[in-house]
Design a protein around this motif. Sequence first.
Motif, mmCIF file in Angstrom:
data_model
loop_
_atom_site.group_PDB
_atom_site.id
_atom_site.type_symbol
_atom_site.label_atom_id
_atom_site.label_comp_id
_atom_site.label_asym_id
_atom_site.label_seq_id
_atom_site.Cartn_x
_atom_site.Cartn_y
_atom_site.Cartn_z
ATOM 1 N N UNK A 255 0.811 -1.219 0.000
ATOM 2 C CA UNK A 255 0.000 0.000 0.000
ATOM 3 C C UNK A 255 0.847 1.273 0.000
ATOM 4 N N UNK A 256 2.150 1.120 -0.182
ATOM 5 C CA UNK A 256 3.053 2.280 -0.223
ATOM 6 C C UNK A 256 2.687 3.185 -1.399
ATOM 7 N N UNK A 257 2.648 4.488 -1.141
ATOM 8 C CA UNK A 257 2.318 5.474 -2.178
ATOM 9 C C UNK A 257 3.560 6.273 -2.535
ATOM 10 N N UNK A 258 4.008 6.208 -3.778
ATOM 11 C CA UNK A 258 5.247 6.905 -4.158
ATOM 12 C C UNK A 258 5.029 8.400 -4.391
ATOM 13 N N UNK A 259 6.124 9.146 -4.362
ATOM 14 C CA UNK A 259 6.086 10.565 -4.726
ATOM 15 C C UNK A 259 6.243 10.655 -6.240
ATOM 16 N N UNK A 260 6.355 11.862 -6.764
ATOM 17 C CA UNK A 260 6.465 12.049 -8.212
ATOM 18 C C UNK A 260 7.801 11.513 -8.725
ATOM 19 N N UNK A 261 7.837 11.189 -10.023
ATOM 20 C CA UNK A 261 9.082 10.704 -10.626
ATOM 21 C C UNK A 261 10.199 11.730 -10.499
ATOM 22 N N UNK A 262 9.848 13.006 -10.664
ATOM 23 C CA UNK A 262 10.856 14.066 -10.556
ATOM 24 C C UNK A 262 11.507 14.056 -9.179
ATOM 25 N N UNK A 263 10.681 13.919 -8.142
ATOM 26 C CA UNK A 263 11.205 13.900 -6.778
ATOM 27 C C UNK A 263 12.038 12.637 -6.524
ATOM 28 N N UNK A 264 11.603 11.532 -7.097
ATOM 29 C CA UNK A 264 12.342 10.272 -6.937
ATOM 30 C C UNK A 264 13.734 10.382 -7.545
ATOM 31 N N UNK A 265 13.800 10.849 -8.795
ATOM 32 C CA UNK A 265 15.088 10.938 -9.474
ATOM 33 C C UNK A 265 15.987 11.991 -8.831
ATOM 34 N N UNK A 266 15.400 13.105 -8.413
ATOM 35 C CA UNK A 266 16.189 14.160 -7.766
ATOM 36 C C UNK A 266 16.763 13.659 -6.439
ATOM 37 N N UNK A 267 15.938 12.965 -5.665
ATOM 38 C CA UNK A 267 16.383 12.459 -4.372
ATOM 39 C C UNK A 267 17.482 11.430 -4.494
ATOM 40 N N UNK A 268 17.283 10.449 -5.364
ATOM 41 C CA UNK A 268 18.296 9.410 -5.521
ATOM 42 C C UNK A 268 19.554 9.945 -6.209
ATOM 43 N N UNK A 269 19.402 10.915 -7.106
ATOM 44 C CA UNK A 269 20.567 11.533 -7.742
ATOM 45 C C UNK A 269 21.441 12.236 -6.717
ATOM 46 N N UNK A 270 20.792 13.004 -5.843
ATOM 47 C CA UNK A 270 21.521 13.695 -4.777
ATOM 48 C C UNK A 270 22.165 12.685 -3.830
ATOM 49 N N UNK A 271 21.425 11.627 -3.505
ATOM 50 C CA UNK A 271 21.935 10.589 -2.615
ATOM 51 C C UNK A 271 23.173 9.912 -3.211
ATOM 52 N N UNK A 272 23.151 9.655 -4.512
ATOM 53 C CA UNK A 272 24.289 9.004 -5.170
ATOM 54 C C UNK A 272 25.540 9.870 -5.096
ATOM 55 N N UNK A 273 25.379 11.168 -5.342
ATOM 56 C CA UNK A 273 26.516 12.090 -5.280
ATOM 57 C C UNK A 273 27.105 12.108 -3.867
ATOM 58 N N UNK A 274 26.225 12.161 -2.875
ATOM 59 C CA UNK A 274 26.690 12.206 -1.483
ATOM 60 C C UNK A 274 27.335 10.882 -1.065
ATOM 61 N N UNK A 275 26.824 9.772 -1.578
ATOM 62 C CA UNK A 275 27.418 8.487 -1.236
ATOM 63 C C UNK A 275 28.825 8.369 -1.825
#
Length: 312
Positions: free
Chosen positions: A196-216
């Motif tokens: 039942x998990x509800x995702x956020x928008x694709x833009x927010x998903x890609x922006x979040x994981x993109x930022x996370x990858x750079x920081x990792x």
Amino acid sequence: PLSIMKLKIVTRSGRELIPGGLEVKDGATTDDLKRAFFVAKRQYYPSRQRFTLPVPEGADAKARGTPLDAGKSLSKDYGLSSGSLVVFKDLGPQVPYALVFVAEYAGPLACYLPFYFLRKEIYGDLVGTPGADAPLLLVQTLAMVFHTAHYAKRILETIFVHHFSHATMPISNLFRNCAYYWMFAAILSYFINHPLYTPVSDTQIYAGFGFSAVMQLGNLWCHVYQSSLRADGSKEYKEPKGGLFAYVTCANYCCEIYQWVGFNIATSSAMGWLFVACGAAQMFEWANAKHRRYKKLFPGFKRPFKLLPPFY
């Protein structure tokens, strides 16, 4: 003939532990003292021992004795001679730092991945949640990849990159650290992989994981750089000056926190935000302590930020 000195070993309450004193050679180091004490008191292996000089008379009530550091000469560095008083503290049962790190980082993989790969069995057969056999969402797969990559990176860093200032830590830390990482991984995974998990928008998903990858990647660079400062095998503190460390005292903590911020932007998980808040609170304390230590060790040490630019 070899010159010998006898040291009076006492507890913090003043009780003498070895009647007549402990004999060590005149040029002995702290390591020699620990080995000699272990021979006399077999229950206290060297990593369990801590020795300090007694607190000077008239010192502040909060004052602590100077610790006897590994490799230092008892006579040349601390002025000890026959009859000198040394205070012993039992640090309790110890475990290797590397073992604690591997355990606390391997656990989250074992706790997170079943909710992703056994989704139908856990949510459907066990819990009875409708839609458990529905296809996984892209954000759920990316979250699994990022979460797994983070802890796999941590395990590999522990084995191949890190140089620890201390060989061991109290065994109580093993249970505390594992409980923190394992519990949050399981709860985080339960909600992110829920049918039942509800995702956020694709833009927010890609922006979040993109930022996370750079920081990792930034966090990985920080750890490799810090390791290079001790490439000579030294355990002494070295001032980190390269890259982000020129601006942030604890650049590695900075990247760690922002990596999870990016992850939470992409997944919008309340438990994820609680996890990063708890971690940031602990790293806030560590960053302040490390900043004070660097200022003491390296005259003129100054950085625009201690932990989280542009805030702190």
